[in-house]
Design an enzyme around this catalytic site. Structure first.
Site, mmCIF file in Angstrom:
data_model
loop_
_atom_site.group_PDB
_atom_site.id
_atom_site.type_symbol
_atom_site.label_atom_id
_atom_site.label_comp_id
_atom_site.label_asym_id
_atom_site.label_seq_id
_atom_site.Cartn_x
_atom_site.Cartn_y
_atom_site.Cartn_z
ATOM 1 N N CYS A 63 0.820 -1.224 0.000
ATOM 2 C CA CYS A 63 0.000 0.000 0.000
ATOM 3 C C CYS A 63 0.851 1.270 0.000
ATOM 4 C CB CYS A 63 -0.953 0.002 1.191
ATOM 5 S SG CYS A 63 -2.133 -1.350 1.102
ATOM 6 N N ASN A 110 -10.057 0.137 -0.733
ATOM 7 C CA ASN A 110 -8.600 0.170 -0.621
ATOM 8 C C ASN A 110 -8.001 -0.392 -1.916
ATOM 9 O OD1 ASN A 110 -5.913 -0.224 -0.054
ATOM 10 N ND2 ASN A 110 -6.252 -1.142 1.964
ATOM 11 N N HIS A 113 -3.277 7.408 1.930
ATOM 12 C CA HIS A 113 -3.677 6.085 1.451
ATOM 13 C C HIS A 113 -5.084 5.814 1.978
ATOM 14 C CE1 HIS A 113 -3.980 1.938 0.602
ATOM 15 N NE2 HIS A 113 -3.787 1.531 1.847
HETATM 16 O O1 UT7 Z 1 -3.954 -0.940 3.311
HETATM 17 C C1 UT7 Z 1 -3.103 -1.630 4.158
HETATM 18 C C2 UT7 Z 1 -3.393 -1.359 5.545
HETATM 19 N N1 UT7 Z 1 -4.625 -1.987 5.951
HETATM 20 C C3 UT7 Z 1 -5.366 -1.354 6.805
HETATM 21 O O2 UT7 Z 1 -5.069 -0.239 7.150
HETATM 22 C C4 UT7 Z 1 -6.543 -2.065 7.413
HETATM 23 C C5 UT7 Z 1 -6.508 -1.850 8.903
HETATM 24 N N2 UT7 Z 1 -7.596 -2.457 9.622
HETATM 25 C C6 UT7 Z 1 -8.855 -2.045 9.517
HETATM 26 O O3 UT7 Z 1 -9.165 -1.175 8.724
HETATM 27 C C7 UT7 Z 1 -9.890 -2.636 10.435
HETATM 28 O O4 UT7 Z 1 -9.238 -3.389 11.446
HETATM 29 C C8 UT7 Z 1 -10.937 -3.515 9.720
HETATM 30 C C9 UT7 Z 1 -11.852 -2.654 8.884
HETATM 31 C C10 UT7 Z 1 -10.230 -4.537 8.849
HETATM 32 C C11 UT7 Z 1 -11.788 -4.244 10.750
HETATM 33 O O5 UT7 Z 1 -12.394 -3.310 11.631
HETATM 34 P P1 UT7 Z 1 -12.324 -3.543 13.207
HETATM 35 O O6 UT7 Z 1 -13.117 -2.474 13.819
HETATM 36 O O7 UT7 Z 1 -10.870 -3.652 13.567
HETATM 37 O O8 UT7 Z 1 -13.089 -4.899 13.353
HETATM 38 P P2 UT7 Z 1 -12.570 -6.288 13.968
HETATM 39 O O9 UT7 Z 1 -11.569 -6.921 13.073
HETATM 40 O O10 UT7 Z 1 -12.183 -6.053 15.387
HETATM 41 O O11 UT7 Z 1 -13.901 -7.141 13.914
HETATM 42 C C12 UT7 Z 1 -15.057 -6.796 14.676
HETATM 43 C C13 UT7 Z 1 -16.158 -7.779 14.410
HETATM 44 C C14 UT7 Z 1 -15.706 -9.231 14.547
HETATM 45 O O12 UT7 Z 1 -16.744 -9.960 15.158
HETATM 46 P P3 UT7 Z 1 -16.644 -10.342 16.723
HETATM 47 O O13 UT7 Z 1 -15.393 -11.138 16.852
HETATM 48 O O14 UT7 Z 1 -16.581 -9.038 17.450
HETATM 49 O O15 UT7 Z 1 -17.891 -11.106 16.940
HETATM 50 C C15 UT7 Z 1 -15.566 -9.678 13.101
HETATM 51 O O16 UT7 Z 1 -15.762 -11.057 12.950
HETATM 52 O O17 UT7 Z 1 -16.642 -7.628 13.080
HETATM 53 C C16 UT7 Z 1 -16.670 -8.917 12.435
HETATM 54 N N3 UT7 Z 1 -16.441 -8.715 11.003
HETATM 55 C C17 UT7 Z 1 -17.435 -8.461 10.130
HETATM 56 N N4 UT7 Z 1 -18.745 -8.307 10.272
HETATM 57 C C18 UT7 Z 1 -19.475 -8.024 9.179
HETATM 58 C C19 UT7 Z 1 -15.264 -8.750 10.328
HETATM 59 N N5 UT7 Z 1 -15.476 -8.510 9.035
HETATM 60 C C20 UT7 Z 1 -16.801 -8.322 8.867
HETATM 61 C C21 UT7 Z 1 -17.618 -8.031 7.756
HETATM 62 N N6 UT7 Z 1 -18.923 -7.882 7.962
HETATM 63 N N7 UT7 Z 1 -17.108 -7.863 6.525
#
Ligand code: UT7
Length: 323
Positions: free
Chosen positions: A113, A280, A250
């Site tokens: 990225c 992204n 980004h």
């Molecule tokens: O470009 C390179 C760099 N990449 C990034 O900068 C990405 C960095 N990370 C992020 O942007 C975020 O961490 C995400 C958008 C990927 C995830 O957001 P989050 O607020 O960190 O969510 P999480 O991973 O803590 O997941 C929260 C919940 C989980 O459920 P439980 O365990 O709380 O029951 C996931 O299973 O959301 C669930 N979840 C989803 N729910 C609906 C994960 N993906 C999805 C989805 N739809 N697509």
């Protein structure tokens, strides 16, 4: 003192738009979750015949037209990508040929990225050493082809596309009032490899593999790393966030962008956001955002612009330039 000035810009997106609602039919997700957690509303996904090189070619042609130049005027092409058409040759060489350019040289830069920031810095050094005069810098990706479309934690986040700029040598005074790239700050740390990677490759599995990410872990590091390199780039140029006209980040996650801007006291009115439209797009996201803000007249000649990115590796970096 020689400066690398942006003379033209362009972009190219696949034809097909995929909305969050469309993805609800594919994996257990919702428009509400995606918008709330990331700010993404839709993304463009490459179809048959659309590849990293074809999208990069489209962006390059637009950048050349906006610069009023032809390939005869270009000395070098750098493509930032992690999703090449083939393992080799480089996408840059493929695009060189597609443009009918048979002089000069072309190569790819792979910093995921952060690729566009690394490519801009590389081009700047070639220009300031007087080895070349004009460079096409392209960020082009088809991340849709390395996604696991059954993994809702990653497949909703990414999209395809390409953006490009023409950088040109211009004599400056050596002050922060000059047009062109004023400073940069690049970092990497391979200790974080397992947090964002592709689980295949030519020398391991012999397959292209799929993107794997511990999203929360990446998120935890993002704001700190991004703000560190931005502050370093400002310091190197003797400027501060108060001097900035536009932050062009980004586009991974709206919350990361807002967190970084807040930490640096940069108002959101000065931040270019395209994550809602493009998702992204990895190395393509900054030049896509740049092209949209320059095309609609937000970024004007003389404006101070900060580019920043963080991604797989980890790699992270910032480039400060005057448009
Ligand atoms: O470009 C390179 C760099 N990449 C990034 O900068 C990405 C960095 N990370 C992020 O942007 C975020 O961490 C995400 C958008 C990927 C995830 O957001 P989050 O607020 O960190 O969510 P999480 O991973 O803590 O997941 C929260 C919940 C989980 O459920 P439980 O365990 O709380 O029951 C996931 O299973 O959301 C669930 N979840 C989803 N729910 C609906 C994960 N993906 C999805 C989805 N739809 N697509």
């Amino acid at each position: 003192m020689i400066r690398s000035v942006v003379r033209g810009f362009g972009s190219c997106l696949p034809k097909r738009i995929v909305t969050n609602k469309d993805l609800e039919e594919q994996v257990a997700t919702s428009d509400e979750w995606i918008v709330q957690r990331t700010g993404i509303r839709q993304r463009y996904i490459a179809g048959e015949g659309e590849t990293t090189a074809s999208l990069g070619e489209g962006a390059a042609r637009e950048a050349l037209a906006s610069a009023g130049l032809s390939v005869d005027d270009i000395d070098m092409i750098i493509v930032a990508t992690s999703t090449p058409d083939n393992t080799f040759p480089a996408v840059a060489v493929n695009i060189q040929n597609r443009l009918g350019m048979h002089h000069g040289f072309a190569f790819d830069v792979q910093a995921v990225c952060s690729g566009f920031v690394f490519a801009m810095t590389t081009a700047d050094n070639y220009i300031r050493s007087s080895m070349v005069r004009r460079v096409l810098v392209i960020g082009a990706e088809t991340f849709s082809r390395i996604l696991d479309w059954n993994d809702r934690t990653t497949c909703v986040l990414f999209g395809d596309g390409a953006g490009a700029v023409v950088l040109e040598a211009m004599e400056g005074d050596g002050t922060a009032a000059d047009r062109g790239i004023l400073s940069a700050s690049l970092r990497s740390d391979g200790a974080h490899q397992d947090k964002l990677y592709v689980d295949g490759g030519p020398s391991t599995t012999g397959t292209i593999g799929h993107l794997r990410m511990q999203g929360r872990e990446v998120f935890k590091h993002a704001v700190g790393m991004i703000t560190d390199v931005i502050i370093d780039a400002f310091d190197r140029a003797g400027l501060t966030a108060a001097d900035l006209d536009w932050l062009v980040p980004h586009q991974a996650n709206r919350r990361i962008i807002e967190g970084s801007a807040k930490k640096l006291d940069i108002p959101m009115e000065k931040v270019v956001i395209t994550v809602d439209l493009h998702g992204n797009t990895s190395a393509a996201s900054i030049p896509l955002a740049l092209a949209s803000a320059a095309a609609d007249g937000r970024i004007k000649q003389g404006d101070l612009v900060m580019l920043e990115a963080m991604g797989g590796g980890f790699t992270w970096g910032a480039v400060l330039l005057r448009w």
